[in-house]
Design an enzyme around this catalytic site. Sequence first.
Site, PDB file in Angstrom:
ATOM      1  N   ASP A  83      13.070  19.471  11.583  1.00  0.00           N
ATOM      2  CA  ASP A  83      11.567  19.223  11.713  1.00  0.00           C
ATOM      3  C   ASP A  83      11.317  17.686  11.232  1.00  0.00           C
ATOM      4  O   ASP A  83      11.803  17.265  10.220  1.00  0.00           O
ATOM      5  CB  ASP A  83      10.961  20.295  10.736  1.00  0.00           C
ATOM      6  CG  ASP A  83       9.308  20.486  10.869  1.00  0.00           C
ATOM      7  OD1 ASP A  83       8.959  19.994  12.137  1.00  0.00           O
ATOM      8  OD2 ASP A  83       8.792  20.723  10.037  1.00  0.00           O
ATOM      9  N   ASP A 105      10.688  12.292  15.643  1.00  0.00           N
ATOM     10  CA  ASP A 105       9.329  11.877  15.496  1.00  0.00           C
ATOM     11  C   ASP A 105       8.974  10.571  15.273  1.00  0.00           C
ATOM     12  O   ASP A 105       8.922   9.984  14.505  1.00  0.00           O
ATOM     13  CB  ASP A 105       8.659  12.628  14.459  1.00  0.00           C
ATOM     14  CG  ASP A 105       6.902  12.570  14.261  1.00  0.00           C
ATOM     15  OD1 ASP A 105       6.423  11.945  15.144  1.00  0.00           O
ATOM     16  OD2 ASP A 105       6.412  13.215  13.108  1.00  0.00           O
TER      17      ASP A 105
HETATM   18  P1  13P Z   1       1.078  23.695   9.047  1.00  0.00           P
HETATM   19  O1  13P Z   1       0.841  22.682   8.170  1.00  0.00           O
HETATM   20  O2  13P Z   1      -0.002  24.008   9.920  1.00  0.00           O
HETATM   21  O3  13P Z   1       1.810  24.887   8.856  1.00  0.00           O
HETATM   22  O4  13P Z   1       2.222  22.951  10.011  1.00  0.00           O
HETATM   23  C1  13P Z   1       3.596  23.092  10.002  1.00  0.00           C
HETATM   24  C2  13P Z   1       4.149  22.110  10.726  1.00  0.00           C
HETATM   25  O5  13P Z   1       3.674  21.406  11.867  1.00  0.00           O
HETATM   26  C3  13P Z   1       5.592  21.910  10.667  1.00  0.00           C
HETATM   27  O6  13P Z   1       6.176  20.817  11.233  1.00  0.00           O
HETATM   28  O1  G3H Z   2       5.338  19.561   9.107  1.00  0.00           O
HETATM   29  C1  G3H Z   2       5.986  19.565   8.364  1.00  0.00           C
HETATM   30  C2  G3H Z   2       6.269  20.753   7.282  1.00  0.00           C
HETATM   31  O2  G3H Z   2       5.196  21.075   6.588  1.00  0.00           O
HETATM   32  C3  G3H Z   2       7.296  20.347   6.240  1.00  0.00           C
HETATM   33  O3  G3H Z   2       6.922  20.016   5.130  1.00  0.00           O
HETATM   34  O4  G3H Z   2       7.999  17.632   4.964  1.00  0.00           O
HETATM   35  O5  G3H Z   2       7.156  18.837   2.961  1.00  0.00           O
HETATM   36  O6  G3H Z   2       9.001  19.578   4.161  1.00  0.00           O
HETATM   37  P1  G3H Z   2       7.786  18.875   4.130  1.00  0.00           P
HETATM   38 ZN    ZN Z   3       4.849  19.411  12.016  1.00  0.00          ZN
END
Ligand code: 13P
Ligand code: G3H
Ligand code: ZN
Length: 310
Positions: A83, A105
């Site tokens: 992510d 990203d």
């Molecule tokens: P939320 O903060 O709305 O749960 O979004 C999470 C997200 O986009 C992780 O990449």
């Molecule tokens: O959008 C990202 C997630 O909420 C992940 O959060 O970067 O603190 O692991 P983090």
């Molecule tokens: Zn996100």
Amino acid sequence: MNSLVTTKEMFERAYREHFAVGAFNFNHMELIQAIVGAAAETRSPVILQASSFTAKYSDLGYFVAIAEYAAEKAKVPVALHLDHGEDLETVKKFISAGFTSVMIDGSHLPYDENIAVTKEVCDYSHERGVVVEGELGTISGIEDSIGSEIGLYTDPEQAADFVARTGVDSLAVAIGTSHGAYKFKPGQDPKLRLDLLDRIESLLPGLPIVLHGASSVDQRDVEIINTYGGKIDSAIGIPPEMLREAAKKAVCKVNVDTDLRLAMTGAVREVLCKEPGVIDTRKYIGAGRERVKERIIDKMEKILLSAGRY
Ligand code: 13P
Ligand code: G3H
Ligand code: ZN
């Protein structure tokens, strides 16, 4: 053992059958168990996702082993996704650990630089059988390292150009969602630009669209946290019915982290406050795991419409 899959087939199906796959962030074993447990119970495909901060919290090797075991046991499709990947180095690290899908990203970069880094990641990942999510537009409130506070909607024409020039497999767009627990101000009307989503779909038919910042901020969990000693003021999320509409359209992946944090925190607080003598960690962490699983099952059945697909 390789029980984890890419998102390719699950997205094709989600697009064709008008549902979305939940992508849930984890930072420890109990969250993986809750996420994959909910998927198995509802016969839903699911995406486990982790950020660079997850990898700082614990060695990725632990997580990949647990995710593989969980996926094998669940017998539903499970993808393991990076992510908000910052750069090619991060992507390489996660792919070599065993991740099947990555996000690069570059949305905070000038457009040409976003294209360059995204294309570089696509070339590298595709050669290794890994799929790539890019991002265009600014999804506000993004945590820690990347992003800006200003929400900037995705331009559909630019999205079409971006996809053609990078080769991404899916695209995260900004249509009104934002990260964290405070998505709208009190009194403000929650709004998602589904018209933009339609326009993006008409220019990019068949392309899976990703919604970040898609937590609904369940007021039951906010209340539980506040009842048991926490303090969360005016937290507001995306209304479930709006997310359901998006899931029926080209949105194939819906990202949720905040809702899991709220559910886990509420349940842990509740046990510790109600039973102040408890020191068996399984009692409160286990209660957190159960609450998170319940909330995810709810989403799979009522918002994502992914239940019963596998
Ligand atoms: P939320 O903060 O709305 O749960 O979004 C999470 C997200 O986009 C992780 O990449
Ligand atoms: O959008 C990202 C997630 O909420 C992940 O959060 O970067 O603190 O692991 P983090
Ligand atoms: Zn996100």
